[in-house]
Design a protein around this motif. Structure first.
Motif, mmCIF file in Angstrom:
data_model
loop_
_atom_site.group_PDB
_atom_site.id
_atom_site.type_symbol
_atom_site.label_atom_id
_atom_site.label_comp_id
_atom_site.label_asym_id
_atom_site.label_seq_id
_atom_site.Cartn_x
_atom_site.Cartn_y
_atom_site.Cartn_z
ATOM 1 N N PRO A 15 60.400 34.311 44.450
ATOM 2 C CA PRO A 15 60.342 33.876 43.052
ATOM 3 C C PRO A 15 60.765 32.400 42.972
ATOM 4 C CG PRO A 15 62.330 35.139 43.438
ATOM 5 C CD PRO A 15 61.548 35.161 44.724
ATOM 6 N N ALA A 16 60.614 31.804 41.795
ATOM 7 C CA ALA A 16 60.906 30.373 41.626
ATOM 8 C C ALA A 16 62.354 30.024 41.976
ATOM 9 C CB ALA A 16 60.631 29.972 40.174
ATOM 10 N N ALA A 17 62.522 28.885 42.624
ATOM 11 C CA ALA A 17 63.837 28.292 42.908
ATOM 12 C C ALA A 17 64.788 29.164 43.726
ATOM 13 C CB ALA A 17 64.510 27.854 41.594
ATOM 14 N N LEU A 36 53.086 24.280 54.251
ATOM 15 C CA LEU A 36 52.468 24.130 52.922
ATOM 16 C C LEU A 36 53.225 24.916 51.864
ATOM 17 C CD1 LEU A 36 50.108 23.075 51.134
ATOM 18 C CD2 LEU A 36 48.862 25.160 51.704
ATOM 19 N N ASP A 37 53.657 24.186 50.837
ATOM 20 C CA ASP A 37 54.266 24.803 49.658
ATOM 21 C C ASP A 37 53.078 25.080 48.716
ATOM 22 O OD1 ASP A 37 55.305 25.193 47.146
ATOM 23 O OD2 ASP A 37 56.598 23.436 47.146
ATOM 24 N N THR A 38 52.579 26.312 48.710
ATOM 25 C CA THR A 38 51.339 26.602 47.970
ATOM 26 C C THR A 38 51.518 26.476 46.454
ATOM 27 O OG1 THR A 38 51.720 28.989 47.874
ATOM 28 C CG2 THR A 38 50.512 28.157 49.793
ATOM 29 N N ILE A 41 49.987 23.470 44.891
ATOM 30 C CA ILE A 41 48.551 23.428 44.572
ATOM 31 C C ILE A 41 48.355 23.870 43.125
ATOM 32 C CG2 ILE A 41 46.244 24.196 45.243
ATOM 33 C CD1 ILE A 41 47.383 24.958 47.967
ATOM 34 N N TYR A 42 49.051 24.954 42.737
ATOM 35 C CA TYR A 42 48.941 25.428 41.350
ATOM 36 C C TYR A 42 49.548 24.400 40.395
ATOM 37 C CZ TYR A 42 47.350 29.680 43.505
ATOM 38 O OH TYR A 42 46.618 30.580 44.248
ATOM 39 N N ARG A 43 50.610 23.754 40.861
ATOM 40 C CA ARG A 43 51.220 22.691 40.038
ATOM 41 C C ARG A 43 50.251 21.515 39.877
ATOM 42 N NH1 ARG A 43 56.861 22.593 39.327
ATOM 43 N NH2 ARG A 43 57.783 24.540 40.043
ATOM 44 N N PHE A 44 49.555 21.183 40.949
ATOM 45 C CA PHE A 44 48.591 20.078 40.919
ATOM 46 C C PHE A 44 47.493 20.381 39.887
ATOM 47 C CE2 PHE A 44 44.609 18.243 42.759
ATOM 48 C CZ PHE A 44 44.940 16.904 42.666
ATOM 49 N N ILE A 90 48.114 29.026 34.575
ATOM 50 C CA ILE A 90 46.769 28.888 35.177
ATOM 51 C C ILE A 90 46.610 29.739 36.454
ATOM 52 C CG2 ILE A 90 46.164 26.621 34.202
ATOM 53 C CD1 ILE A 90 47.046 26.708 37.806
ATOM 54 N N SER A 91 47.754 30.081 37.081
ATOM 55 C CA SER A 91 47.654 30.848 38.333
ATOM 56 C C SER A 91 47.229 32.302 38.094
ATOM 57 C CB SER A 91 48.971 30.798 39.104
ATOM 58 O OG SER A 91 49.961 31.471 38.377
ATOM 59 N N LYS A 92 47.122 32.692 36.813
ATOM 60 C CA LYS A 92 46.648 34.051 36.495
ATOM 61 C C LYS A 92 45.124 34.107 36.467
ATOM 62 C CE LYS A 92 50.318 34.874 33.220
ATOM 63 N NZ LYS A 92 50.555 34.843 31.799
ATOM 64 N N ASP A 121 54.518 28.991 51.994
ATOM 65 C CA ASP A 121 55.305 29.784 51.050
ATOM 66 C C ASP A 121 54.647 29.798 49.683
ATOM 67 O OD1 ASP A 121 56.552 27.871 49.184
ATOM 68 O OD2 ASP A 121 57.704 27.170 50.884
ATOM 69 N N GLY A 122 54.861 30.904 48.958
ATOM 70 C CA GLY A 122 54.229 31.059 47.645
ATOM 71 C C GLY A 122 54.543 32.406 47.032
ATOM 72 N N ARG A 123 53.515 33.028 46.430
ATOM 73 C CA ARG A 123 53.718 34.328 45.771
ATOM 74 C C ARG A 123 52.916 35.447 46.426
ATOM 75 N NH1 ARG A 123 56.399 30.895 43.968
ATOM 76 N NH2 ARG A 123 57.174 30.552 41.862
HETATM 77 O O1 C5P Z 1 56.547 27.844 43.871
HETATM 78 P P1 C5P Z 1 56.422 27.129 42.556
HETATM 79 O O2 C5P Z 1 57.523 27.441 41.614
HETATM 80 O O3 C5P Z 1 56.225 25.668 42.723
HETATM 81 O O4 C5P Z 1 55.052 27.701 41.926
HETATM 82 C C1 C5P Z 1 54.609 27.335 40.634
HETATM 83 C C2 C5P Z 1 53.797 28.485 40.065
HETATM 84 O O5 C5P Z 1 52.579 28.610 40.814
HETATM 85 C C3 C5P Z 1 54.463 29.856 40.159
HETATM 86 O O6 C5P Z 1 55.254 30.155 39.033
HETATM 87 C C4 C5P Z 1 53.278 30.809 40.287
HETATM 88 O O7 C5P Z 1 52.809 31.235 39.028
HETATM 89 C C5 C5P Z 1 52.195 29.970 40.929
HETATM 90 N N1 C5P Z 1 51.968 30.333 42.328
HETATM 91 C C6 C5P Z 1 51.115 31.381 42.602
HETATM 92 N N2 C5P Z 1 50.815 31.696 43.897
HETATM 93 C C7 C5P Z 1 51.345 31.019 44.905
HETATM 94 C C8 C5P Z 1 52.248 29.963 44.665
HETATM 95 C C9 C5P Z 1 52.555 29.660 43.355
HETATM 96 O O8 C5P Z 1 50.632 32.038 41.689
HETATM 97 N N3 C5P Z 1 50.992 31.334 46.167
#
Ligand code: C5P
Length: 218
Positions: A15-17, A36-38, A41-44, A90-92, A121-123
């Protein structure tokens, strides 16, 4: 797609942070892995949406992802709380996840030759992007600790935000990332749980290193 053989692949979800990025960077440095902090990419993508609301459509995004360079992901503007919230939103979107899927897979399975492998790393990394990773970790920490870490990080970037705002934002993101239908955040059965609440960065690193080295030495 080309897949390099005999490379070490580490997949991390969190999860975040929760401190996953810090640990992943240290582990990547130690084992010479392409990191890679994935989330970046969603932040970008979220950043593009906020900056160019009129241009933001599928075609525009496709072009931006096609020309995406790792250095584009180190822009400090990607760290703001607005961008975090928009990224979670947007990641949804299925079409957006589809667009970034091959970028991540290629990164994980085909790192430049000078690297011994990759660490992402990511979700959804452990079950969607690198399901056959050599090591899978689910890194977490309690919500207040995570909010405090994020608050300190934002303060160090001179962002005007209160601790309670950060806490609320992280709670909302957790909810959205866990409850969404597509690629939700979850711990897979084959991931090792690392709770960083009471651990220093060094202690986390050593804990993970011990797990990796144990497998290598067997
Ligand atoms: O990891 P970080 O907090 O920077 O991710 C930002 C948002 O990008 C997350 O809250 C999540 O919704 C989305 N994310 C995702 N899948 C990933 C990485 C991040 O959906 N692999």
């Amino acid at each position: 797609m080309i897949k390099r053989k005999d490379i070490l692949k580490i997949a991390i979800d969190s999860p975040a942070a929760a401190g996953a990025g810090t640990i992943a960077k240290a582990i990547s440095k130690h084992y010479n892995l392409f990191y890679l902090d994935t989330g970046k990419i969603y932040r970008f993508i979220a950043f593009l949406k906020l900056k160019f609301p009129k241009k933001f459509n599928h075609k525009f995004l496709k072009l931006k992802i096609k020309s995406l360079k790792i250095k584009d992901l180190s822009n400090k503007a990607l760290l703001s709380d607005n961008v975090s919230t928009e990224a979670s939103s947007i990641s949804k979107i299925k079409k957006i996840r589809k667009l970034v899927h091959s970028f991540q897979v290629n990164f994980a399975y085909n790192p430049p030759k000078k690297y011994s492998g990759s660490c992402l790393d990511g979700r959804d990394i452990t079950y969607n992007i690198v399901p056959d990773a050599d090591f899978k970790f689910f890194i977490t920490a309690n919500i207040k600790t995570r909010a405090l870490r994020r608050y300190k990080e934002l303060k160090s970037l001179n962002k005007m935000i209160s601790f309670n705002e950060v806490l609320k934002s992280i709670k909302n993101r957790d909810k959205s990332d866990i409850k969404r239908k597509i690629s939700p955040l979850r711990k897979t059965k084959d991931s090792l749980l690392i709770n960083t609440t009471n651990l220093t960065k060094r202690a986390c690193f050593l804990k993970i290193k011990k797990i990796i080295d144990r497998k290598f030495n067997n």
